[in-house]
Structure formats: C-alpha cells, structure tokens
Design a protein around this motif. Structure first.
Motif, PDB file in Angstrom:
ATOM      1  N   TYR A  97      -8.183  -3.162 -12.276  1.00 47.37           N
ATOM      2  CA  TYR A  97      -7.482  -3.740 -11.099  1.00 47.37           C
ATOM      3  C   TYR A  97      -8.517  -4.195 -10.078  1.00 47.37           C
ATOM      4  O   TYR A  97      -8.372  -5.216  -9.421  1.00 47.37           O
ATOM      5  N   CYS A 100     -10.398  -7.306 -10.935  1.00 43.77           N
ATOM      6  CA  CYS A 100      -9.504  -8.459 -10.698  1.00 43.77           C
ATOM      7  C   CYS A 100      -9.460  -8.785  -9.205  1.00 43.77           C
ATOM      8  O   CYS A 100      -9.490  -9.958  -8.825  1.00 43.77           O
ATOM      9  N   GLU A 103     -12.516 -10.567  -8.341  1.00 45.55           N
ATOM     10  CA  GLU A 103     -12.546 -11.942  -8.872  1.00 45.55           C
ATOM     11  C   GLU A 103     -11.873 -12.934  -7.925  1.00 45.55           C
ATOM     12  O   GLU A 103     -12.265 -14.090  -7.865  1.00 45.55           O
ATOM     13  N   THR A 104     -10.864 -12.451  -7.166  1.00 47.35           N
ATOM     14  CA  THR A 104     -10.183 -13.357  -6.231  1.00 47.35           C
ATOM     15  C   THR A 104     -11.125 -13.802  -5.109  1.00 47.35           C
ATOM     16  O   THR A 104     -10.807 -14.700  -4.347  1.00 47.35           O
ATOM     17  N   ARG A 109     -16.246 -10.927 -13.389  1.00 43.97           N
ATOM     18  CA  ARG A 109     -16.475  -9.557 -13.851  1.00 43.97           C
ATOM     19  C   ARG A 109     -17.836  -9.482 -14.558  1.00 43.97           C
ATOM     20  O   ARG A 109     -18.549  -8.486 -14.423  1.00 43.97           O
TER      21      ARG A 109
END
Ligand code: BYC
Length: 334
Positions: A97, A100, A103-104, A109
C-alpha cells in the motif's frame, strides 16, 4: 553519526513572507485541514519529504518481515504458526500500500527499492535487532507493533490523502498484530519460571530499541518542525514516545514483568512517567549501518530481489503478450 541520505531541500520552516503565492496558498490549505491529492500543486520539498518518509515506512514493513519470518518454521504450535504467517503476510501488504502511495508522488517502486538496496534510504532501526527466542516474537508484536500503532494512528490524519488512506487500513491490521504479541507474552509470563524469564529477557532487550523507533529526541530531530508545519507529522517524536511509555508500563505490570529502567517513575505533576532516554549513541550507530543485523537484513533483501528477477521478467513478458494479443484483432480490423 547522522547523515541525511535522501535530500528533501527543506532546510528550515519557511515563514509566510518567504513563500511564493503558490506556496502560501498551499500552506493555507494545510492550515485549514484540507487533504492534498496527487495531481494537485505542492512544493517540491513537500513532495520529497513525503517520498522520504513513505519510502522509509514501506521499506520498514518489508524488512520488518525478516525478524518474524525467522520464527514461522519454529512457532510452538500450528495455531501460532498460522497466526504468525498471517501477520508476516500483512506486513508485505502494508509495504505494497505504501509503495503505491509513494508512486502517486512520481517515484517508482523500482527506484525506491534501488535506494534501499544501495543503502541510500533508511528503514526502521528496530529491524536491525535479532529475534533470538520465541518470546521475542511476543515482544515484537507487543512493543514494536505497539510503538508502530502509537506513531501511525495520528498518521491517518496526515495531510497527504493517499498516505492517510493507506494508514487507515494498516492501523486496523496493526491492532491485531499488537494483540497477538501481547497474547504470546501473557502465555509466557504465566508459564513456567523459565518461560517467564524468557519473556523478561525479551522485554529487557526490546525496550530501548522500541523507544528509539519514534526517532531522535525533539531537539535532535531535523525534520519534525517542517513536517509538522505541513501536517505530514501530527505529533513530535518525544510526545509519541511519552504516550507509548505511559500506555506500556501498566501492560508490563499486568504481565508481572519489570520494565528495565530503574529511573522509571510516575510523575503526578506532568501526568506521565519519567523514564530514561534510550542509548542514542547505539541508535546513531544502527542508523549508520552498524547495528547487530544491518548487513544481514540488507543482503537478505538484495538476494530476494535478485532471486525474483526471473519472475518479474515473466510477468512483464506475459502482460506484453496479452496486450499484443488484444491489439492484434484491432489492428487487423483497421
Ligand atoms: N529508524 O528528523 P527525524 C513498523 C531517521 S514499520 C531509522 O526525527 P522524521 C512495523 C529519519 O528518517 C515502522 N531511521 O525524522 C513493520 C531521519 O533520517 P533521514 C516504521 C530513523 O522523518 C513491520 C533522521 O533519522 N514507521 O512499525 O521527521 C512489523 C532524523 O530523524 C528512525 C514509520 O516509518 C528510526 N527509528 O521522523 C512491525 C512511520 N527515526 O531521512 C512493525 C512513519 C528517525 O534524514 N515515519 N530516523 O536520512 C515517521 O513517523 C517518521 O519518519 C519518524 C522519524 C518518526 C520515524
């Protein structure tokens, strides 16, 4: 001693008159308690600070599987094994999580993994200590997950939307983790004298490192002031450490165990315990890569990444094949 490895360019807390109109509008949104979402404008240093913190947090979840994974094959009963297995899998999920969420902010990653493997990005100091006995698994659940919850519950209100939302789910799972650790400690503390001694020994070894999880003291913390102004952090390191001690001391008493701190006293005036500072020279040594298990942890992660390369390549090849198959009839029809 301390060396910042991921530069965030946040050198000091900027006053309103030092800010550009965009930065000022951003700070006002933060001050009103609004959440910041991925596509919205944000100062570069805010983005970098989040990448640093979320990335380190994600790495901690992944590396955090190692000390506990060590005991999956040696858990004393089938039930304990199943519970531990589920907990370690949860940690992998938490890592995902968080990657992720990072990544925004525009970092992949793979990039974060590379920073971890090259030693440029940190993970929590606590995972550089060994789990020597089954009681250590109890102490990790009770103290390490207990400290994690203390730190992470406020992070559900952090200013960056994807991080705050990831923390809501993580915190629910962490409370189960903490309960399972305390349950192991209860069994050990109420067991034979040898088992109780193992529980006490685990508490003796994990107490100091658990206090260090909250980071250096407020006067040594380089990021707290700016991170709190941006509401990335809601509480200071010392505030959370104090709350953790106040919550944990009665739990130790209930177990019939002794917190390894002769100076520990209830201070009526402040409404909290006085307690000894952890050994900060040990903390900075661990951060510098010289803890008992730093090298072992990092090499286990690098090996897992290298051993999994064939699988990642297979996944990419498969998805390219599926995409090409989907595109083929369309190309033929055009
Ligand atoms: N270990 O200015 P400060 C878990 C670094 S996962 C290592 O106070 P900040 C769990 C800090 O990064 C637990 N490094 O920093 C998983 C900075 O270095 P850089 C992880 C530490 O960021 C599986 C420098 O020291 N939780 O619980 O404002 C199973 C100066 O510190 C540590 C999180 O990551 C440490 N203990 O505050 C079970 C929560 N402490 O980056 C359990 C999110 C400090 O300049 N993170 N450093 O090179 C945070 O809340 C904050 O990042 C911290 C530190 C409170 C940890």
């Amino acid at each position: 001693m301390y060396a910042q490895m991921v530069q965030t360019d946040a050198t000091h807390v900027r006053k309103l008159d030092e800010m550009s109109p965009e930065e000022r509008a951003f700070q006002e949104r933060i001050d009103r308690g609004e959440k910041i979402e991925p596509k919205e404008w944000m100062p570069d240093a805010y983005r970098k600070t989040l990448i640093r913190q979320i990335g380190q947090h994600a790495h901690s979840e992944i590396v955090g599987q190692l000390p506990e994974g060590n005991w999956i094959t040696r858990a004393p009963t089938l039930e304990r094994k199943a519970i531990l297995l589920a907990k370690v899998q949860d940690e992998a999920g938490h890592g995902l999580y968080l990657y992720c969420a990072a990544e925004t902010l525009g970092v992949s990653r793979d990039e974060l993994t590379e920073l971890l493997h090259s030693g440029k990005m940190k993970y929590s100091s606590i995972f550089n200590y060994p789990t020597l006995t089954w009681a250590d698994i109890g102490a990790v659940g009770w103290l390490v997950d207990g400290a994690a919850i203390m730190n992470q519950v406020p992070l559900q209100r952090t200013s960056y939307g994807p991080y705050a939302r990831a923390m809501i789910r993580i915190c629910k799972e962490e409370s189960f983790h903490q309960r399972q650790g305390y349950d192991i400690m209860m069994k050990m503390a109420q067991g034979t004298p040898e088992q109780k001694a193992m529980a006490q020994d685990a508490l003796n070894r994990f107490w100091g490192p658990a206090l260090m999880m909250f980071g250096p003291s407020d006067k040594e913390s380089v990021h707290s002031a700016q991170s709190m102004a941006w509401k990335i952090k809601i509480n200071s390191n010392d505030e959370l450490r104090q709350k953790f001690v106040d919550q944990t001391v009665p739990q130790a008493k209930y177990l019939g165990l002794t917190v390894p701190d002769e100076t520990l006293r209830w201070n009526e005036e402040k409404g909290g315990h006085d307690f000894a500072e952890p050994d900060w020279s040990e903390f900075f040594e661990v951060l510098a890569g010289n803890g008992p298990c730093n090298r072992e942890r990092l090499s286990a992660r690098v090996k897992a990444w290298e051993d999994g390369a064939w699988f990642r390549e297979g996944l990419v090849a498969h998805s390219e094949k599926v995409a090409a198959r989907r595109a083929a009839p369309r190309a033929a029809a055009e």
